[in-house]
Design an enzyme around this catalytic site. Structure first.
Site, PDB file in Angstrom:
ATOM      1  N   ARG A   1      82.534  24.523 -33.953  1.00 14.93           N
ATOM      2  CA  ARG A   1      81.180  24.105 -33.587  1.00 14.93           C
ATOM      3  C   ARG A   1      80.133  24.761 -34.482  1.00 14.93           C
ATOM      4  O   ARG A   1      78.980  24.318 -34.530  1.00 14.93           O
ATOM      5  CB  ARG A   1      80.891  24.379 -32.126  1.00 14.93           C
TER       6      ARG A   1
ATOM      7  N   GLU B   1     107.333  37.051 -22.456  1.00 11.45           N
ATOM      8  CA  GLU B   1     106.752  38.385 -22.276  1.00 11.45           C
ATOM      9  C   GLU B   1     106.023  38.853 -23.522  1.00 11.45           C
ATOM     10  O   GLU B   1     105.305  39.840 -23.503  1.00 11.45           O
ATOM     11  CB  GLU B   1     107.869  39.387 -21.943  1.00 11.45           C
TER      12      GLU B   1
ATOM     13  N   PRO C   1      96.582  40.195 -24.667  1.00  6.76           N
ATOM     14  CA  PRO C   1      95.661  41.024 -23.889  1.00  6.76           C
ATOM     15  C   PRO C   1      95.424  42.391 -24.556  1.00  6.76           C
ATOM     16  O   PRO C   1      94.439  43.058 -24.295  1.00  6.76           O
ATOM     17  CB  PRO C   1      96.387  41.206 -22.550  1.00  6.76           C
TER      18      PRO C   1
ATOM     19  N   ASP D   1      72.328  29.405 -28.950  1.00  8.90           N
ATOM     20  CA  ASP D   1      73.460  29.698 -28.061  1.00  8.90           C
ATOM     21  C   ASP D   1      73.401  31.115 -27.524  1.00  8.90           C
ATOM     22  O   ASP D   1      72.872  32.009 -28.164  1.00  8.90           O
ATOM     23  CB  ASP D   1      74.783  29.598 -28.870  1.00  8.90           C
TER      24      ASP D   1
HETATM   25  C1  4H4 Z   1     100.981  38.382 -24.655  1.00  3.85           C
HETATM   26  C2  4H4 Z   1     101.243  37.554 -22.395  1.00  3.85           C
HETATM   27  C3  4H4 Z   1     101.261  39.648 -24.236  1.00  3.85           C
HETATM   28  C4  4H4 Z   1     101.517  38.847 -21.978  1.00  3.85           C
HETATM   29  C5  4H4 Z   1     100.988  37.362 -23.740  1.00  3.85           C
HETATM   30  C6  4H4 Z   1     101.521  39.864 -22.909  1.00  3.85           C
HETATM   31  C7  4H4 Z   1      96.039  36.439 -24.099  1.00  3.85           C
HETATM   32  C8  4H4 Z   1      94.814  36.974 -23.656  1.00  3.85           C
HETATM   33  C9  4H4 Z   1      97.265  36.244 -23.325  1.00  3.85           C
HETATM   34  C10 4H4 Z   1     100.629  34.745 -23.837  1.00  3.85           C
HETATM   35  C11 4H4 Z   1     100.665  36.068 -24.222  1.00  3.85           C
HETATM   36  C12 4H4 Z   1      99.561  35.513 -23.452  1.00  3.85           C
HETATM   37  N1  4H4 Z   1      95.912  36.137 -25.386  1.00  3.85           N
HETATM   38  N2  4H4 Z   1      93.988  36.947 -24.699  1.00  3.85           N
HETATM   39  N3  4H4 Z   1      94.466  37.453 -22.435  1.00  3.85           N
HETATM   40  N4  4H4 Z   1     103.409  41.621 -22.455  1.00  3.85           N
HETATM   41  N5  4H4 Z   1      98.319  35.741 -24.061  1.00  3.85           N
HETATM   42  O1  4H4 Z   1      97.327  36.520 -22.149  1.00  3.85           O
HETATM   43  O2  4H4 Z   1     101.189  42.319 -23.369  1.00  3.85           O
HETATM   44  O3  4H4 Z   1     101.355  41.563 -21.064  1.00  3.85           O
HETATM   45  O4  4H4 Z   1      94.663  36.429 -25.739  1.00  3.85           O
HETATM   46  S1  4H4 Z   1     101.829  41.460 -22.406  1.00  3.85           S
END
Ligand code: 4H4
Length: 260
Positions: A158, A120, A93, A173
């Site tokens: 794709r 995490e 994220p 697209d």
């Molecule tokens: C990474 C979860 C970091 C939580 C993850 C954190 C995404 C998203 C995602 C498995 C990993 C999760 N990946 N876009 N959205 N600790 N990946 O949620 O930073 O909250 O790409 S944290």
């Protein structure tokens, strides 16, 4: 193009390589997906890949050592195959939001190592030392990076030559020209749809311009539909297209008359 995927759940990937239009990209080798089960690179009886976070707190953190060993095996395999040393992409994220522009750039490149985090997250020291790019699929938290990795592979696959039946397809697209896509219609020309919650039915017809056979008018109508939908739902994309000089005088005139 090659994707080396570091994952705790390799079984998630096989089904996606045997369905849909992207199957052709994998069958022809246009996209080569190699799976690297992280647990194969963990040592000890329990083959640990995670442990409790220093400083306390909920959840577990992915350990550096198995990741280092796995990446080293990938690098050796890339070298043995005379493949380029590919950049490491982490899905998180906290990454840069993925856009079609970035997908198009990746689709023209040699590929990447896709790191699918779980728990995490990943020990920051591995990220600092080995991750070249962090990509986010959106502002929400998933349980793993596998779905983002599958999303990226699909979006890139794709775009490979010969994958979509009609080359023009992906040019139409959403986002391919920076705008959202126009509406699409097919048979029958007139549909009788039941009114919401009432017995009567309403006739829903295809926009007449699409039945006119006048290709210039159809192209103009589709462009105006794209502009209207984008201006109403994602006005920032209109500003971005304008800044790139991609809106014609005709586009600007249409937008100036558009009731938002
Ligand atoms: C990474 C979860 C970091 C939580 C993850 C954190 C995404 C998203 C995602 C498995 C990993 C999760 N990946 N876009 N959205 N600790 N990946 O949620 O930073 O909250 O790409 S944290």
């Amino acid at each position: 193009m090659r994707f080396d995927v570091i994952t705790l759940f390799p079984e998630l990937f096989a089904p996606f390589q045997s369905i849909g239009v992207t199957r052709r990209a994998f069958e022809t080798g246009a996209v080569d997906v190699r799976l690297w089960p992280l647990r194969d690179h963990a040592d000890g009886t329990y083959r640990r890949v995670d442990d409790r976070p220093f400083g306390g707190g909920p959840g577990m953190v992915m350990l550096v050592e198995p990741l280092v060993r796995c990446l080293s095996a990938i690098r050796s395999d890339q070298a043995a195959a005379a493949a380029p040393r590919l950049p490491v992409v982490l899905f998180s994220p906290a990454g840069k939001p993925l856009t079609q522009q970035r997908v198009q750039h990746l689709a023209q490149g040699p590929g990447a190592v896709l790191l699918c985090g779980r728990y995490e997250g990943i020990d920051q020291r591995f990220i600092d030392a080995h991750v070249d790019e962090e990509i986010s699929m959106g502002d929400y938290v998933l349980s793993g990076g596998e779905l983002p990795a599958l999303t990226l592979i699909d979006a890139v696959a794709r775009l490979q030559p010969g994958v979509l039946n009609d080359v023009a397809s992906h040019e139409q697209d959403s986002f391919s020209d920076g705008l959202l896509d126009c509406p699409h219609y097919s048979r029958p020309e007139v549909l009788s749809l039941p009114e919401q919650g009432e017995g009567a039915s309403v006739e829903a017809a295809v926009p007449p311009v699409l039945m006119s056979g006048h290709h210039a008018h159809i192209a103009r109508w589709r462009r105006e539909q794209q502009l209207a939908i984008t201006a109403r739902r994602r006005p920032e994309l209109i500003e971005a297209a304008r800044a790139r000089g991609e809106l014609s005088k005709q586009d600007e005139h249409f937008l100036s008359q558009l009731a938002l």
